[in-house]
Design an enzyme around this catalytic site. Structure first.
Site, mmCIF file in Angstrom:
data_model
loop_
_atom_site.group_PDB
_atom_site.id
_atom_site.type_symbol
_atom_site.label_atom_id
_atom_site.label_comp_id
_atom_site.label_asym_id
_atom_site.label_seq_id
_atom_site.Cartn_x
_atom_site.Cartn_y
_atom_site.Cartn_z
ATOM 1 N N HIS A 63 -20.657 -27.911 -3.663
ATOM 2 C CA HIS A 63 -19.653 -27.109 -2.953
ATOM 3 C C HIS A 63 -19.068 -25.990 -3.818
ATOM 4 C CE1 HIS A 63 -16.847 -27.614 0.728
ATOM 5 N NE2 HIS A 63 -16.900 -26.366 0.386
ATOM 6 N N LYS A 68 -22.067 -30.863 2.073
ATOM 7 C CA LYS A 68 -21.769 -30.446 0.688
ATOM 8 C C LYS A 68 -21.076 -31.551 -0.079
ATOM 9 C CE LYS A 68 -20.678 -26.036 2.863
ATOM 10 N NZ LYS A 68 -19.937 -26.425 4.060
ATOM 11 N N TYR A 99 -14.527 -31.704 4.596
ATOM 12 C CA TYR A 99 -14.019 -31.365 5.932
ATOM 13 C C TYR A 99 -13.613 -32.630 6.705
ATOM 14 C CZ TYR A 99 -16.517 -26.925 5.052
ATOM 15 O OH TYR A 99 -17.006 -25.750 4.511
ATOM 16 N N ASP A 106 -23.091 -26.719 9.914
ATOM 17 C CA ASP A 106 -22.589 -26.749 8.543
ATOM 18 C C ASP A 106 -21.330 -27.607 8.463
ATOM 19 O OD1 ASP A 106 -22.688 -25.229 5.776
ATOM 20 O OD2 ASP A 106 -20.591 -25.310 6.379
HETATM 21 P P1 NDP Z 1 -14.800 -17.703 10.160
HETATM 22 O O1 NDP Z 1 -14.904 -16.405 9.433
HETATM 23 O O2 NDP Z 1 -15.990 -18.256 10.841
HETATM 24 O O3 NDP Z 1 -13.606 -17.526 11.189
HETATM 25 C C1 NDP Z 1 -13.160 -18.565 12.002
HETATM 26 C C2 NDP Z 1 -11.915 -18.072 12.741
HETATM 27 O O4 NDP Z 1 -12.228 -16.971 13.582
HETATM 28 C C3 NDP Z 1 -11.299 -19.127 13.627
HETATM 29 O O5 NDP Z 1 -9.896 -18.995 13.516
HETATM 30 C C4 NDP Z 1 -11.755 -18.765 15.027
HETATM 31 O O6 NDP Z 1 -10.761 -19.141 15.951
HETATM 32 C C5 NDP Z 1 -11.902 -17.258 14.949
HETATM 33 N N1 NDP Z 1 -13.021 -16.738 15.753
HETATM 34 C C6 NDP Z 1 -14.297 -17.177 15.757
HETATM 35 N N2 NDP Z 1 -15.057 -16.439 16.576
HETATM 36 C C7 NDP Z 1 -14.235 -15.523 17.137
HETATM 37 C C8 NDP Z 1 -14.441 -14.486 18.075
HETATM 38 N N3 NDP Z 1 -15.635 -14.239 18.594
HETATM 39 N N4 NDP Z 1 -13.371 -13.720 18.429
HETATM 40 C C9 NDP Z 1 -12.132 -13.952 17.902
HETATM 41 N N5 NDP Z 1 -11.891 -14.932 16.994
HETATM 42 C C10 NDP Z 1 -12.922 -15.707 16.624
HETATM 43 O O7 NDP Z 1 -14.161 -18.745 9.125
HETATM 44 P P2 NDP Z 1 -14.554 -20.080 8.384
HETATM 45 O O8 NDP Z 1 -13.706 -20.105 7.176
HETATM 46 O O9 NDP Z 1 -14.505 -21.232 9.293
HETATM 47 O O10 NDP Z 1 -16.073 -19.872 7.881
HETATM 48 C C11 NDP Z 1 -17.208 -20.271 8.623
HETATM 49 C C12 NDP Z 1 -17.804 -21.554 8.074
HETATM 50 O O11 NDP Z 1 -18.205 -21.403 6.724
HETATM 51 C C13 NDP Z 1 -16.817 -22.733 7.995
HETATM 52 O O12 NDP Z 1 -16.461 -23.251 9.244
HETATM 53 C C14 NDP Z 1 -17.547 -23.656 7.068
HETATM 54 O O13 NDP Z 1 -18.568 -24.343 7.755
HETATM 55 C C15 NDP Z 1 -18.110 -22.659 6.053
HETATM 56 N N6 NDP Z 1 -17.234 -22.493 4.875
HETATM 57 C C16 NDP Z 1 -17.743 -22.817 3.634
HETATM 58 C C17 NDP Z 1 -16.978 -22.685 2.490
HETATM 59 C C18 NDP Z 1 -17.558 -23.031 1.173
HETATM 60 O O14 NDP Z 1 -16.802 -23.087 0.173
HETATM 61 N N7 NDP Z 1 -18.837 -23.276 1.067
HETATM 62 C C19 NDP Z 1 -15.588 -22.222 2.553
HETATM 63 C C20 NDP Z 1 -15.143 -21.875 3.878
HETATM 64 C C21 NDP Z 1 -15.963 -21.997 4.967
HETATM 65 P P3 NDP Z 1 -11.040 -20.141 17.204
HETATM 66 O O15 NDP Z 1 -11.602 -21.414 16.639
HETATM 67 O O16 NDP Z 1 -9.691 -20.281 17.818
HETATM 68 O O17 NDP Z 1 -12.015 -19.408 18.085
#
Ligand code: NDP
Length: 275
Positions: free
Chosen positions: A113, A80, A55, A50
Protein backbone atom coordinates in the site's frame (compact mmCIF):
# COMPACT_ATOMS: atom_id res chain seq x y z
CA UNK A 1 -3.63 0.42 -29.11
CA UNK A 2 -7.02 2.19 -29.08
CA UNK A 3 -9.02 1.84 -25.87
CA UNK A 4 -12.63 1.67 -26.95
CA UNK A 5 -14.38 -0.95 -24.86
CA UNK A 6 -14.99 -1.36 -21.15
CA UNK A 7 -13.56 -4.87 -21.43
CA UNK A 8 -10.24 -3.59 -22.83
CA UNK A 9 -7.25 -4.59 -20.74
CA UNK A 10 -3.59 -3.73 -20.24
CA UNK A 11 -1.15 -6.61 -20.54
CA UNK A 12 1.08 -6.49 -17.46
CA UNK A 13 4.78 -7.38 -17.48
CA UNK A 14 4.01 -11.02 -16.58
CA UNK A 15 1.37 -11.45 -19.31
CA UNK A 16 -1.64 -11.05 -16.98
CA UNK A 17 -4.41 -8.88 -18.42
CA UNK A 18 -5.88 -6.14 -16.22
CA UNK A 19 -8.88 -3.90 -17.05
CA UNK A 20 -8.17 -0.24 -17.84
CA UNK A 21 -11.19 0.67 -15.73
CA UNK A 22 -11.70 -0.53 -12.18
CA UNK A 23 -14.02 0.46 -9.37
CA UNK A 24 -12.64 2.16 -6.23
CA UNK A 25 -14.01 1.37 -2.77
CA UNK A 26 -12.07 3.64 -0.38
CA UNK A 27 -14.37 4.90 2.43
CA UNK A 28 -17.24 2.77 1.15
CA UNK A 29 -18.69 1.08 4.22
CA UNK A 30 -18.63 -2.66 4.62
CA UNK A 31 -22.08 -4.29 4.44
CA UNK A 32 -24.92 -3.01 2.27
CA UNK A 33 -23.15 0.11 1.03
CA UNK A 34 -20.14 -1.61 -0.51
CA UNK A 35 -22.13 -4.65 -1.67
CA UNK A 36 -24.64 -2.46 -3.51
CA UNK A 37 -21.98 -0.22 -5.03
CA UNK A 38 -19.88 -3.15 -6.29
CA UNK A 39 -22.99 -4.86 -7.68
CA UNK A 40 -23.94 -1.70 -9.57
CA UNK A 41 -20.40 -1.41 -10.89
CA UNK A 42 -20.38 -5.02 -12.11
CA UNK A 43 -23.81 -4.49 -13.68
CA UNK A 44 -22.45 -1.40 -15.45
CA UNK A 45 -19.66 -3.51 -16.93
CA UNK A 46 -16.71 -2.76 -14.64
CA UNK A 47 -14.56 -5.87 -14.28
CA UNK A 48 -11.87 -4.52 -11.94
CA UNK A 49 -12.52 -3.96 -8.22
CA UNK A 50 -10.03 -2.16 -5.97
CA UNK A 51 -10.07 -2.69 -2.21
CA UNK A 52 -7.52 -2.82 0.63
CA UNK A 53 -7.11 -4.33 4.04
CA UNK A 54 -7.31 -0.82 5.54
CA UNK A 55 -10.67 -0.09 3.87
CA UNK A 56 -12.23 -2.80 6.09
CA UNK A 57 -14.69 -3.74 3.36
CA UNK A 58 -13.09 -6.81 1.78
CA UNK A 59 -15.95 -8.97 3.20
CA UNK A 60 -18.62 -6.93 1.43
CA UNK A 61 -16.60 -6.76 -1.78
CA UNK A 62 -16.32 -10.56 -1.79
CA UNK A 63 -20.05 -11.00 -1.12
CA UNK A 64 -20.93 -8.69 -4.01
CA UNK A 65 -18.66 -10.64 -6.35
CA UNK A 66 -20.38 -13.90 -5.41
CA UNK A 67 -23.88 -12.38 -5.59
CA UNK A 68 -23.19 -11.01 -9.07
CA UNK A 69 -23.03 -14.52 -10.51
CA UNK A 70 -20.20 -13.41 -12.80
CA UNK A 71 -17.52 -16.10 -13.10
CA UNK A 72 -14.59 -15.40 -10.78
CA UNK A 73 -12.09 -15.42 -13.63
CA UNK A 74 -13.91 -12.56 -15.35
CA UNK A 75 -13.39 -10.19 -12.41
CA UNK A 76 -10.01 -8.67 -11.57
CA UNK A 77 -9.64 -8.15 -7.81
CA UNK A 78 -6.95 -5.93 -6.32
CA UNK A 79 -6.27 -5.63 -2.61
CA UNK A 80 -3.43 -4.09 -0.60
CA UNK A 81 -1.27 -4.89 2.36
CA UNK A 82 -1.85 -2.62 5.32
CA UNK A 83 1.04 -0.31 6.33
CA UNK A 84 1.27 -1.83 9.81
CA UNK A 85 1.77 -5.37 8.52
CA UNK A 86 4.87 -4.91 6.42
CA UNK A 87 7.96 -7.07 6.87
CA UNK A 88 9.36 -10.41 5.80
CA UNK A 89 6.68 -12.81 7.08
CA UNK A 90 3.69 -10.75 8.29
CA UNK A 91 2.54 -10.01 4.69
CA UNK A 92 2.00 -13.76 4.18
CA UNK A 93 -0.48 -13.78 7.09
CA UNK A 94 -2.08 -10.53 5.97
CA UNK A 95 -2.53 -11.99 2.49
CA UNK A 96 -4.32 -15.03 3.97
CA UNK A 97 -6.57 -12.72 6.00
CA UNK A 98 -7.53 -10.79 2.85
CA UNK A 99 -8.25 -14.02 0.97
CA UNK A 100 -10.44 -15.26 3.82
CA UNK A 101 -12.37 -11.98 4.11
CA UNK A 102 -12.86 -11.77 0.35
CA UNK A 103 -13.84 -15.45 0.25
CA UNK A 104 -11.49 -16.02 -2.68
CA UNK A 105 -8.76 -18.55 -3.32
CA UNK A 106 -6.54 -16.15 -5.24
CA UNK A 107 -6.08 -12.41 -5.68
CA UNK A 108 -5.45 -10.95 -9.11
CA UNK A 109 -3.20 -8.13 -7.92
CA UNK A 110 -1.70 -7.67 -4.46
CA UNK A 111 -0.17 -4.25 -3.75
CA UNK A 112 2.21 -2.90 -1.12
CA UNK A 113 0.00 0.00 0.00
CA UNK A 114 2.79 2.44 0.87
CA UNK A 115 6.59 2.47 0.98
CA UNK A 116 6.97 2.43 4.76
CA UNK A 117 10.54 3.49 5.60
CA UNK A 118 12.92 0.63 6.28
CA UNK A 119 10.24 -1.98 5.60
CA UNK A 120 9.43 -2.06 1.91
CA UNK A 121 12.48 -3.95 0.55
CA UNK A 122 11.87 -6.98 2.79
CA UNK A 123 8.11 -6.69 2.20
CA UNK A 124 8.76 -6.95 -1.52
CA UNK A 125 10.56 -10.27 -0.92
CA UNK A 126 7.40 -11.60 0.78
CA UNK A 127 5.34 -10.39 -2.18
CA UNK A 128 7.62 -12.23 -4.59
CA UNK A 129 7.00 -15.40 -2.64
CA UNK A 130 3.20 -14.90 -2.83
CA UNK A 131 3.49 -14.44 -6.60
CA UNK A 132 5.86 -17.39 -7.05
CA UNK A 133 3.37 -19.59 -5.18
CA UNK A 134 0.66 -18.52 -7.67
CA UNK A 135 -1.64 -17.15 -4.97
CA UNK A 136 -1.61 -13.68 -6.48
CA UNK A 137 -1.59 -13.53 -10.27
CA UNK A 138 0.44 -10.32 -10.10
CA UNK A 139 2.10 -8.20 -7.43
CA UNK A 140 2.77 -4.50 -7.41
CA UNK A 141 3.23 -1.39 -5.34
CA UNK A 142 1.35 1.77 -4.51
CA UNK A 143 2.59 5.27 -3.70
CA UNK A 144 6.14 4.36 -4.74
CA UNK A 145 8.31 7.22 -6.00
CA UNK A 146 11.32 6.67 -8.27
CA UNK A 147 13.72 6.34 -5.34
CA UNK A 148 11.53 3.66 -3.71
CA UNK A 149 11.49 1.68 -6.95
CA UNK A 150 15.25 2.11 -7.35
CA UNK A 151 15.67 0.53 -3.92
CA UNK A 152 13.89 -2.70 -4.88
CA UNK A 153 14.55 -3.10 -8.61
CA UNK A 154 18.24 -4.18 -8.56
CA UNK A 155 17.43 -7.15 -6.32
CA UNK A 156 13.97 -7.95 -7.69
CA UNK A 157 13.01 -11.39 -8.90
CA UNK A 158 9.70 -9.87 -10.02
CA UNK A 159 9.48 -6.28 -11.22
CA UNK A 160 6.28 -4.73 -9.77
CA UNK A 161 3.55 -5.09 -12.39
CA UNK A 162 1.68 -1.97 -11.28
CA UNK A 163 2.32 1.25 -9.35
CA UNK A 164 -0.98 2.68 -8.09
CA UNK A 165 -0.41 6.41 -7.50
CA UNK A 166 -2.27 9.60 -6.76
CA UNK A 167 -2.83 10.95 -10.26
CA UNK A 168 -5.16 13.64 -11.54
CA UNK A 169 -4.90 16.82 -13.62
CA UNK A 170 -3.23 18.73 -10.76
CA UNK A 171 -0.64 15.96 -10.16
CA UNK A 172 0.56 14.56 -13.47
CA UNK A 173 3.78 12.84 -12.30
CA UNK A 174 5.42 12.90 -15.76
CA UNK A 175 8.84 11.80 -14.53
CA UNK A 176 7.47 8.92 -12.44
CA UNK A 177 5.29 7.76 -15.33
CA UNK A 178 8.32 7.79 -17.64
CA UNK A 179 10.42 5.81 -15.17
CA UNK A 180 7.67 3.23 -14.69
CA UNK A 181 7.16 2.86 -18.45
CA UNK A 182 10.90 2.29 -18.94
CA UNK A 183 10.78 -0.52 -16.39
CA UNK A 184 7.58 -2.18 -17.62
CA UNK A 185 5.47 -0.99 -14.68
CA UNK A 186 1.94 0.19 -15.54
CA UNK A 187 0.56 3.06 -13.48
CA UNK A 188 -2.96 3.26 -12.12
CA UNK A 189 -4.61 6.47 -10.91
CA UNK A 190 -6.04 6.73 -7.44
CA UNK A 191 -8.31 9.68 -6.63
CA UNK A 192 -8.57 10.32 -10.39
CA UNK A 193 -11.40 12.80 -9.68
CA UNK A 194 -9.45 14.43 -6.86
CA UNK A 195 -12.25 13.28 -4.56
CA UNK A 196 -14.60 15.68 -6.28
CA UNK A 197 -12.38 18.78 -6.22
CA UNK A 198 -11.65 18.60 -9.94
CA UNK A 199 -15.24 19.54 -10.75
CA UNK A 200 -14.42 23.18 -9.98
CA UNK A 201 -11.81 23.39 -12.75
CA UNK A 202 -12.96 25.69 -15.55
CA UNK A 203 -10.57 24.44 -18.24
CA UNK A 204 -11.86 20.90 -17.91
CA UNK A 205 -15.46 22.08 -17.67
CA UNK A 206 -14.99 23.95 -20.97
CA UNK A 207 -13.48 20.87 -22.67
CA UNK A 208 -16.35 18.74 -21.32
CA UNK A 209 -18.89 21.18 -22.73
CA UNK A 210 -17.14 21.21 -26.11
CA UNK A 211 -17.00 17.42 -26.45
CA UNK A 212 -20.48 16.89 -24.96
CA UNK A 213 -19.30 14.85 -21.99
CA UNK A 214 -19.13 15.36 -18.23
CA UNK A 215 -16.06 16.61 -16.39
CA UNK A 216 -15.66 13.17 -14.77
CA UNK A 217 -15.71 11.44 -18.17
CA UNK A 218 -13.15 13.86 -19.62
CA UNK A 219 -10.76 13.39 -16.68
CA UNK A 220 -11.07 9.60 -16.73
CA UNK A 221 -10.58 9.51 -20.50
CA UNK A 222 -7.49 11.70 -20.07
CA UNK A 223 -6.15 9.01 -17.68
CA UNK A 224 -6.58 6.29 -20.29
CA UNK A 225 -5.09 8.30 -23.16
CA UNK A 226 -2.03 8.92 -20.97
CA UNK A 227 -1.67 5.14 -20.53
CA UNK A 228 -2.82 5.25 -16.91
CA UNK A 229 -5.44 2.78 -15.64
CA UNK A 230 -8.15 4.33 -13.48
CA UNK A 231 -10.39 3.39 -10.54
CA UNK A 232 -13.03 6.07 -9.83
CA UNK A 233 -15.26 5.56 -6.81
CA UNK A 234 -18.91 6.45 -6.34
CA UNK A 235 -21.75 5.03 -4.26
CA UNK A 236 -24.36 6.49 -6.62
CA UNK A 237 -25.62 4.28 -9.39
CA UNK A 238 -25.98 7.04 -12.00
CA UNK A 239 -22.40 8.23 -11.37
CA UNK A 240 -21.04 4.69 -11.48
CA UNK A 241 -22.62 4.38 -14.93
CA UNK A 242 -21.47 7.87 -15.97
CA UNK A 243 -17.86 7.11 -14.99
CA UNK A 244 -17.87 4.01 -17.20
CA UNK A 245 -18.92 6.05 -20.24
CA UNK A 246 -15.38 6.77 -21.35
CA UNK A 247 -14.84 4.29 -24.16
CA UNK A 248 -16.85 5.84 -26.99
CA UNK A 249 -15.09 9.18 -27.43
CA UNK A 250 -11.58 10.54 -27.59
CA UNK A 251 -9.78 13.71 -26.59
CA UNK A 252 -7.76 15.60 -29.18
CA UNK A 253 -4.02 16.15 -28.72
CA UNK A 254 -4.83 19.80 -27.95
CA UNK A 255 -7.31 18.93 -25.20
CA UNK A 256 -4.88 16.36 -23.74
CA UNK A 257 -2.13 19.01 -23.67
CA UNK A 258 -4.46 21.58 -22.06
CA UNK A 259 -5.29 19.15 -19.24
CA UNK A 260 -1.64 18.10 -18.85
CA UNK A 261 -0.79 21.80 -18.44
CA UNK A 262 -2.99 22.08 -15.33
CA UNK A 263 -0.37 20.26 -13.25
CA UNK A 264 0.62 22.03 -10.03
CA UNK A 265 2.10 19.07 -8.12
CA UNK A 266 -0.85 19.28 -5.76
CA UNK A 267 -1.57 16.30 -3.51
CA UNK A 268 -4.89 15.65 -1.82
CA UNK A 269 -3.29 13.14 0.49
CA UNK A 270 0.00 12.66 2.32
CA UNK A 271 3.32 12.66 0.51
CA UNK A 272 4.65 9.16 -0.28
CA UNK A 273 7.80 9.91 1.77
CA UNK A 274 5.79 10.59 4.93
CA UNK A 275 5.52 6.94 5.98
P1 NDP B 1 -12.17 9.68 -6.49
O1 NDP B 1 -11.24 10.64 -7.14
O2 NDP B 1 -12.59 8.46 -7.22
O3 NDP B 1 -13.44 10.53 -6.07
C1 NDP B 1 -14.51 9.98 -5.36
C2 NDP B 1 -15.47 11.12 -5.01
O4 NDP B 1 -15.99 11.72 -6.18
C3 NDP B 1 -16.65 10.66 -4.19
O5 NDP B 1 -16.91 11.66 -3.23
C4 NDP B 1 -17.79 10.57 -5.19
O6 NDP B 1 -19.00 10.88 -4.53
C5 NDP B 1 -17.43 11.64 -6.20
N1 NDP B 1 -17.80 11.28 -7.58
C6 NDP B 1 -17.53 10.13 -8.23
N2 NDP B 1 -17.97 10.17 -9.49
C7 NDP B 1 -18.57 11.37 -9.64
C8 NDP B 1 -19.23 11.99 -10.73
N3 NDP B 1 -19.36 11.39 -11.91
N4 NDP B 1 -19.73 13.24 -10.55
C9 NDP B 1 -19.61 13.88 -9.35
N5 NDP B 1 -18.98 13.33 -8.28
C10 NDP B 1 -18.48 12.09 -8.42
O7 NDP B 1 -11.54 9.34 -5.06
P2 NDP B 1 -10.96 8.10 -4.28
O8 NDP B 1 -10.05 8.68 -3.27
O9 NDP B 1 -12.02 7.20 -3.82
O10 NDP B 1 -10.03 7.31 -5.34
C11 NDP B 1 -10.49 6.24 -6.14
C12 NDP B 1 -10.02 4.90 -5.60
O11 NDP B 1 -8.61 4.83 -5.56
C13 NDP B 1 -10.41 4.64 -4.14
O12 NDP B 1 -11.78 4.41 -3.96
C14 NDP B 1 -9.49 3.51 -3.80
O13 NDP B 1 -9.98 2.29 -4.32
C15 NDP B 1 -8.21 3.96 -4.50
N6 NDP B 1 -7.30 4.71 -3.60
C16 NDP B 1 -6.04 4.19 -3.37
C17 NDP B 1 -5.15 4.84 -2.54
C18 NDP B 1 -3.80 4.27 -2.33
O14 NDP B 1 -3.07 4.76 -1.43
N7 NDP B 1 -3.39 3.27 -3.06
C19 NDP B 1 -5.51 6.08 -1.85
C20 NDP B 1 -6.83 6.57 -2.16
C21 NDP B 1 -7.65 5.89 -3.02
P3 NDP B 1 -20.28 9.87 -4.51
O15 NDP B 1 -19.80 8.56 -3.94
O16 NDP B 1 -21.25 10.60 -3.65
O17 NDP B 1 -20.73 9.77 -5.94
Amino acid sequence: MPINSISDCVTLNNGVRMPWLGFGTFQVKDGDEVEQAVLWALEAGYRGIDTAETYRNEGGVGRAIRRSGIPRDEIFVTTKLSMDRMGRSEPLKAFDDSLRLLGLDYIDLYLVHRAVKGKYPQTWKAFERICRDGRARAVGVSNFLIHHLEDILPDAEFVPAVNQIEYHPYLTEKELLGFCAEHGIVCQAWSPLQRGKIFADETIAAIAKKVGRTTAQVVLRWNLQNGVMTIPRSVKRERIIENAGIFDFGLSDGDMAAIDALNRDFRISSHPDDY
